[in-house]
Design an enzyme around this catalytic site. Structure first.
Site, short mmCIF file in Angstrom:
data_model
loop_
_atom_site.label_atom_id
_atom_site.label_comp_id
_atom_site.label_asym_id
_atom_site.label_seq_id
_atom_site.Cartn_x
_atom_site.Cartn_y
_atom_site.Cartn_z
N HIS A 10 45.13 -50.24 14.42
CA HIS A 10 44.88 -50.14 15.87
C HIS A 10 43.54 -50.82 16.20
O HIS A 10 43.41 -51.52 17.20
CB HIS A 10 44.78 -48.68 16.31
CG HIS A 10 46.10 -47.97 16.45
ND1 HIS A 10 47.14 -48.46 17.20
CD2 HIS A 10 46.53 -46.77 15.95
CE1 HIS A 10 48.16 -47.60 17.16
NE2 HIS A 10 47.81 -46.56 16.40
N HIS A 27 46.34 -47.26 8.90
CA HIS A 27 47.07 -47.23 10.16
C HIS A 27 46.09 -47.32 11.35
O HIS A 27 46.22 -48.19 12.21
CB HIS A 27 47.88 -45.93 10.24
CG HIS A 27 48.56 -45.70 11.56
ND1 HIS A 27 49.92 -45.83 11.71
CD2 HIS A 27 48.08 -45.34 12.78
CE1 HIS A 27 50.24 -45.59 12.97
NE2 HIS A 27 49.14 -45.27 13.64
N GLU A 28 45.11 -46.44 11.36
CA GLU A 28 44.17 -46.42 12.48
C GLU A 28 43.34 -47.70 12.50
O GLU A 28 43.00 -48.21 13.57
CB GLU A 28 43.27 -45.18 12.41
CG GLU A 28 44.01 -43.84 12.53
CD GLU A 28 44.89 -43.73 13.77
OE1 GLU A 28 44.56 -44.37 14.79
OE2 GLU A 28 45.91 -43.02 13.71
N HIS A 77 43.83 -54.49 16.18
CA HIS A 77 44.55 -54.89 17.39
C HIS A 77 43.54 -55.03 18.55
O HIS A 77 43.53 -56.02 19.26
CB HIS A 77 45.61 -53.82 17.69
CG HIS A 77 46.61 -54.20 18.74
ND1 HIS A 77 47.53 -53.30 19.24
CD2 HIS A 77 46.86 -55.36 19.40
CE1 HIS A 77 48.28 -53.90 20.15
NE2 HIS A 77 47.90 -55.15 20.27
#
Ligand SMILES: [Zn+2]
Length: 700
Positions: free
Chosen positions: A496, A492-493, A499
């Site tokens: 980020h 998940h991180e 991104h």
């Protein structure tokens, strides 16, 4: 979660005297431009805590003068004499604030907390001085009005729109009297939100469960017993101490067979900020809510929620509520079914009680074992941190062509931090910092930070991002292993981070993860889905080098949506209460009564409590990042599941064409495109909820 600089960690007991740095501002490493390779890197080796306050104050002073210079410019406003210099000012400010937020989140102590307490109201005041500068806003307003007839690029047009709407949202278009009141509200609000976090910390640090009888450790995982022992030693207590944090309390109530102790622990944990003592948050909450409602009224909105959602993807509270209720109903239905099955286990054991909130997790584990013959702990030996990291790197190469190579000699703020250069076709894309382990002074949870935002207003600036988490570090000579949910968090991180690294825009305000709050979790959540692809699972080996067995993989997948009823219900209860609280036009709220009434009306199952009760709901009361915005995780989750389906409808999770389209339309555009449009550009249509409901096992 990321970039919430007001969120504190670590101890708060006594506030010592404050000694400011004697360094001239120019030599202050927090204030200065970064030097070194890769267009400069954070000067972690040079910073002392005393540097922060003068650097922040210096940066605010410099910024105010620069904003004033733009406002006083006798020439008519143009994009380059107004927007560009404002972008440059933000970059300088962010650089300073970022370093403070890194210390605040990773290396907090009493001194750092003192800086935060002093600076929070000053920063609120500073922001109001900028937003309320009439001459500055007039220039912005002139540009805004001619944006459609100008020769700007779509990105420039979006930047002007973005600044304008955020100035207006903060009160730039109000009259003098209104502005004065808004500034007063903001200052008081900043004090109260800081107070809220610091109160919460007191209860989290001081309250705990003490176990003195060794028999009561039965059933607990070995790592929890070890950490409870360490915690007791730290506090000079005989026995074992379960700290008042999620990472200790949750596993405790999941595995402790002693029902009385479970109840005791659960009550300590859910009473944080609600103990009627000096650190009680109930009054703080009520005052925060009153101020928020008053300010929203002044801004011309029906409620705080209306104000808050005006620039989100959901746009209105009704849209967000509609989605939440669509998922709420099947979620509580699922809980009913699961509770009935758990009650059967209790009855079979002749327990003689009804499932209570402190029993839920314990019996859910029993039910998981009974239904799927599967214990989540059985995959842990295969979840070695270095292998997971290698798998993430492999995924990033496969999907986006990113390659990671470790760098030595880059300054870090702790020896556990590693730094990687990210390249694509041998061209440097950016840097990735990784800080995996828990330590004293680091706030709990996991997050991503953008150390430097990608942009092109002064050359081609490379992004620098970090991932931080709180895994328990293995002893000497051993390899750190994490749980399945920790592994999901890692992906998940890392999402980020990807991104931030994929960002390809001109203006820093619109770059990377600076998107609407209800969109920003989409790029991170979707990357969790790659963890359970066969290609990634091949990386997962135990100490003996054996790959995660297919038998376990099958069980893991079969049990994947198990307990989603519980997880969704406890989350949504908080999200719904958050929204309903902020929809009140004239709040005067007793948090206990409000929670009870709202949850009763919603038909909340009595066996579950909110994931975050109001007195401890830091997401919405430690700042404003997630207030009337806790629904964002669900909103993003809809996008995530629907988007991942696009891969499955093509050749699979690693379909090159879909990955390219995803990076081009979602990951690289930052906030240069309206988020709803960005999704359509990728998917060819608006998002659908069905894939989310399927993933939770609520529909087939
Ligand atoms: Zn996130």
């Amino acid at each position: 979660m990321f970039k919430i600089w007001s969120l504190l960690s670590a101890m708060l007991i006594v506030i010592p005297g404050w000694a400011a740095s004697k360094k001239p501002l120019k030599e202050n490493p927090v204030f200065a431009e970064w030097t070194g390779p890769y267009q400069g890197v954070p000067p972690f080796d040079k910073i002392e805590v005393d540097d922060f306050q003068p650097a922040i104050e210096g940066a605010m002073k410099k910024a105010l003068a620069e904003y004033q210079a733009i406002a006083d410019n006798p020439e008519a406003p143009t994009f380059s004499n107004t927007m560009l210099p404002m972008e440059r000012i933000s970059l300088d400010l962010e650089r300073v604030m970022l370093l403070f937020s890194i210390w605040n989140s990773n290396l907090s102590n009493e001194e750092i907390q003192k800086v935060e307490k002093d600076m929070a109201p000053k920063l609120a005041e500073f922001e109001d001085q900028v937003v309320q500068n009439k001459k500055l806003f007039d220039r912005l307003d002139t540009l805004y009005k001619k944006r459609t007839i100008s020769q700007w690029s779509p990105e420039q047009e979006r930047l002007v729109w973005d600044y304008h709407q955020s100035f207006v949202k903060k009160g730039a278009a109000l009259n003098k009297k209104q502005k004065k009141r808004v500034a007063e509200i903001n200052k008081r609000h900043a004090e109260l939100t800081t107070q809220f976090s610091q109160n919460l910390l007191v209860d989290e640090n001081e309250d705990h469960l003490l176990i003195t009888n060794e028999k009561d450790l039965k059933g607990l995982p070995q790592w929890l017993i070890q950490s409870a022992k360490q915690e007791a030693d730290k506090r000079n207590k005989k026995g074992w101490v379960i700290g008042n944090t999620r990472s200790s309390m949750e596993p405790f109530v999941t595995y402790c067979p002693n029902r009385d102790l479970r109840e005791k622990a659960f009550k300590i944990w859910t009473a944080r900020g609600d103990n009627g003592n000096k650190s009680d948050n109930n009054k703080v909450i009520n005052e925060i809510l009153k101020l928020r409602a008053e300010r929203s009224k002044i801004m011309g909105y029906d409620s705080y929620a209306h104000w808050q959602l005006s620039d989100k993807m959901a746009k209105t509270p009704q849209q967000a509520m509609q989605l939440m209720m669509k998922v709420w109903k099947p979620a509580i239905k699922q809980v009913d079914k699961d509770v009935a099955a758990m009650q059967k286990i209790v009855d079979k054991e002749k327990g003689g009680f009804k499932i209570a909130p402190w029993d839920y997790r314990f019996y859910a584990e029993k039910l998981r074992k009974a239904r799927y013959d599967f214990d989540m702990d059985s995959v842990k030996p295969y979840l070695q941190l270095p292998n997971l990291q290698a798998a993430m790197f492999w995924m990033a190469k496969e999907l986006y062509g990113f390659e990671f190579s470790k760098l030595e000699d880059i300054p870090v703020f702790h020896p556990d931090v590693t730094v990687f250069k990210v390249t694509k076709k041998n061209k440097t894309v950016g840097l990735w910092y990784f800080d995996p382990y828990a330590r004293q002074g680091k706030r709990s949870g996991a997050w991503m930070n953008a150390y430097r935002i990608q942009h092109r207003i002064s050359g081609d600036v490379l992004p620098i991002v970090s991932n931080n988490s709180n895994f328990v570090k293995a002893g000497e000579g051993e390899t750190t292993k994490v749980s399945w949910s920790d592994a999901e968090t890692m992906f998940h991180e890392f999402g980020h981070a990807l991104h931030g690294l994929s960002s390809n825009v001109t203006y820093p305000s619109l770059a990377g993860t600076s998107t609407a709050r209800d969109f920003v979790e989409f790029p991170s959540q979707i990357h969790e889905d790659w963890l359970s692809t066969p290609e990634v699972l091949k990386f997962l080996t135990n100490d003996e080098g054996e790959v995660l067995p297919q038998k376990l993989v099958k069980k893991l997948k079969r049990a994947a949506s198990f307990n989603e009823g519980f997880a969704t219900t406890e989350y949504l209860a908080s999200a719904l209460v958050d929204m309903k609280l902020h929809l009140i036009e004239k709040p005067d709220v007793n948090p206990k009564n409000f929670e009870k009434q709202t949850l009763d009306d919603l038909g909340m199952p009595s066996e579950i409590v909110m994931r975050h009760r109001m007195p401890q709901f830091a997401h919405i009361f430690s700042g404003e990042g997630y207030s009337a915005g806790y629904y964002s995780y669900l909103w993003s989750d809809v996008l995530r599941h629907d988007a991942f389906k696009a891969f499955l409808e093509a050749k699979g999770p690693y379909d090159k064409a879909v990955a390219k389209r995803f990076q081009k339309n979602i990951l690289s555009v930052g906030n240069t495109v309206d988020p709803g449009q960005a999704f359509k550009n990728f998917r060819g249509r608006a998002p659908k909820v069905k894939a989310l409901l399927q993933s939770k096992g609520f529909v087939r």
